[in-house]
Design a protein around this motif. Structure first.
Motif, PDB file in Angstrom:
ATOM      1  N   UNK A   2     -53.079  35.928   3.488  1.00 34.54           N
ATOM      2  CA  UNK A   2     -53.118  37.190   2.778  1.00 34.54           C
ATOM      3  C   UNK A   2     -51.768  37.868   2.957  1.00 34.54           C
ATOM      4  N   UNK A   3     -51.117  38.180   1.852  1.00 29.79           N
ATOM      5  CA  UNK A   3     -49.810  38.843   1.856  1.00 29.79           C
ATOM      6  C   UNK A   3     -50.053  40.289   1.446  1.00 29.79           C
TER       7      UNK A   3
ATOM      8  N   UNK B  57     -44.531  28.998   7.480  1.00 29.38           N
ATOM      9  CA  UNK B  57     -43.179  29.086   6.919  1.00 29.38           C
ATOM     10  C   UNK B  57     -43.209  29.157   5.395  1.00 29.38           C
ATOM     11  N   UNK B  58     -44.075  28.379   4.774  1.00 30.33           N
ATOM     12  CA  UNK B  58     -44.186  28.408   3.312  1.00 30.33           C
ATOM     13  C   UNK B  58     -44.726  29.766   2.855  1.00 30.33           C
ATOM     14  N   UNK B  59     -45.706  30.313   3.582  1.00 30.64           N
ATOM     15  CA  UNK B  59     -46.253  31.633   3.239  1.00 30.64           C
ATOM     16  C   UNK B  59     -45.193  32.715   3.386  1.00 30.64           C
ATOM     17  N   UNK B  60     -44.377  32.639   4.433  1.00 28.56           N
ATOM     18  CA  UNK B  60     -43.302  33.612   4.636  1.00 28.56           C
ATOM     19  C   UNK B  60     -42.268  33.534   3.522  1.00 28.56           C
ATOM     20  N   UNK B  61     -41.995  32.331   3.070  1.00 28.21           N
ATOM     21  CA  UNK B  61     -41.050  32.145   1.975  1.00 28.21           C
ATOM     22  C   UNK B  61     -41.564  32.790   0.689  1.00 28.21           C
ATOM     23  N   UNK B  62     -42.856  32.635   0.434  1.00 23.24           N
ATOM     24  CA  UNK B  62     -43.457  33.280  -0.737  1.00 23.24           C
ATOM     25  C   UNK B  62     -43.385  34.794  -0.579  1.00 23.24           C
ATOM     26  N   UNK B  63     -43.754  35.305   0.594  1.00 27.28           N
ATOM     27  CA  UNK B  63     -43.756  36.742   0.847  1.00 27.28           C
ATOM     28  C   UNK B  63     -42.372  37.356   0.649  1.00 27.28           C
TER      29      UNK B  63
ATOM     30  N   UNK C 150     -44.838  32.861 -11.397  1.00 26.67           N
ATOM     31  CA  UNK C 150     -44.208  31.748 -10.666  1.00 26.67           C
ATOM     32  C   UNK C 150     -45.143  31.162  -9.616  1.00 26.67           C
ATOM     33  N   UNK C 151     -45.928  32.024  -8.928  1.00 27.23           N
ATOM     34  CA  UNK C 151     -46.823  31.463  -7.914  1.00 27.23           C
ATOM     35  C   UNK C 151     -48.107  30.902  -8.530  1.00 27.23           C
ATOM     36  N   UNK C 152     -48.460  31.369  -9.722  1.00 29.49           N
ATOM     37  CA  UNK C 152     -49.574  30.735 -10.447  1.00 29.49           C
ATOM     38  C   UNK C 152     -49.163  29.330 -10.846  1.00 29.49           C
ATOM     39  N   UNK C 153     -47.971  29.199 -11.435  1.00 31.44           N
ATOM     40  CA  UNK C 153     -47.481  27.903 -11.896  1.00 31.44           C
ATOM     41  C   UNK C 153     -47.256  26.920 -10.759  1.00 31.44           C
ATOM     42  N   UNK C 154     -46.889  27.431  -9.583  1.00 33.02           N
ATOM     43  CA  UNK C 154     -46.649  26.539  -8.441  1.00 33.02           C
ATOM     44  C   UNK C 154     -47.946  26.135  -7.741  1.00 33.02           C
ATOM     45  N   UNK C 155     -49.059  26.781  -8.095  1.00 29.50           N
ATOM     46  CA  UNK C 155     -50.339  26.461  -7.483  1.00 29.50           C
ATOM     47  C   UNK C 155     -50.641  27.231  -6.209  1.00 29.50           C
ATOM     48  N   UNK C 156     -49.788  28.180  -5.835  1.00 28.45           N
ATOM     49  CA  UNK C 156     -49.999  28.958  -4.612  1.00 28.45           C
ATOM     50  C   UNK C 156     -50.966  30.122  -4.801  1.00 28.45           C
ATOM     51  N   UNK C 157     -51.064  30.656  -6.010  1.00 27.33           N
ATOM     52  CA  UNK C 157     -51.844  31.867  -6.269  1.00 27.33           C
ATOM     53  C   UNK C 157     -53.343  31.615  -6.166  1.00 27.33           C
TER      54      UNK C 157
ATOM     55  N   UNK D  41     -50.256  48.862  -0.754  1.00 29.71           N
ATOM     56  CA  UNK D  41     -50.117  49.066  -2.193  1.00 29.71           C
ATOM     57  C   UNK D  41     -50.717  47.930  -3.009  1.00 29.71           C
ATOM     58  N   UNK D  42     -50.878  46.768  -2.391  1.00 33.08           N
ATOM     59  CA  UNK D  42     -51.409  45.621  -3.111  1.00 33.08           C
ATOM     60  C   UNK D  42     -51.410  44.407  -2.224  1.00 33.08           C
ATOM     61  N   UNK D  43     -51.838  43.289  -2.788  1.00 36.05           N
ATOM     62  CA  UNK D  43     -51.942  42.062  -1.992  1.00 36.05           C
ATOM     63  C   UNK D  43     -51.871  40.835  -2.881  1.00 36.05           C
ATOM     64  N   UNK D  44     -51.559  39.727  -2.267  1.00 36.21           N
ATOM     65  CA  UNK D  44     -51.705  38.402  -2.864  1.00 36.21           C
ATOM     66  C   UNK D  44     -52.434  37.537  -1.853  1.00 36.21           C
ATOM     67  N   UNK D  45     -53.374  36.747  -2.318  1.00 32.37           N
ATOM     68  CA  UNK D  45     -53.992  35.704  -1.515  1.00 32.37           C
ATOM     69  C   UNK D  45     -53.397  34.408  -2.018  1.00 32.37           C
ATOM     70  N   UNK D  46     -52.725  33.684  -1.128  1.00 28.71           N
ATOM     71  CA  UNK D  46     -52.028  32.474  -1.548  1.00 28.71           C
ATOM     72  C   UNK D  46     -52.472  31.276  -0.717  1.00 28.71           C
TER      73      UNK D  46
END
Length: 116
Positions: free
Chosen positions: A4-5, A90-96, A35-42, A79-84
């Motif tokens: 959770x970001x 490390x990959x989650x931090x890069x997305x964040x 971009x994160x939808x297309x990469x499959x992370x979203x 203010x908001x969030x993303x669940x990825x």
């Protein structure tokens, strides 16, 4: 693994933005989200209404208590969030780090608990 970001920003500063700056920020968030939808992370994500619309719920001695607003006063508000979905922290931090709000606020990254 899911992370959770949580995006924190200063609501007062956000409120001072003019319409053009808000439109630009919205476009940045749209591009990031795509971009994160297309990469499959979203997995999920949304912005939140201001803390003035919040209600805090507590249950004490079997009684439900509600109060207007958030639980704590802070300099930055959620203010908001993303669940990825990310292979590791490390990959989650890069997305964040790519979230537009990270430039002037902060993004808290927390792994989601896995129940067996």
């Amino acid at each position: 693994m899911q992370y959770l970001l949580m995006i924190y920003q200063n609501e007062a500063e956000f409120g001072k933005m003019d319409a053009a700056a808000r439109k630009e920020l919205t476009a940045e968030y749209g591009a990031f989200t795509q971009s994160i939808i297309q990469s499959g992370h979203f997995k999920a994500g949304d912005g939140l209404q201001p803390t003035t619309t919040a209600t805090t719920v507590r249950v004490r001695d079997g009684k439900t208590l509600t109060t207007d607003g958030p639980f704590a006063e802070t300099r930055e508000q959620l203010a908001g969030y993303y669940l990825v979905e990310a292979k590791d922290l490390d990959a989650a931090l890069s997305i964040a780090a790519r979230i537009p709000g990270a430039r002037n606020g902060s993004v808290e990254v927390r792994p989601v608990m896995v129940y067996d």
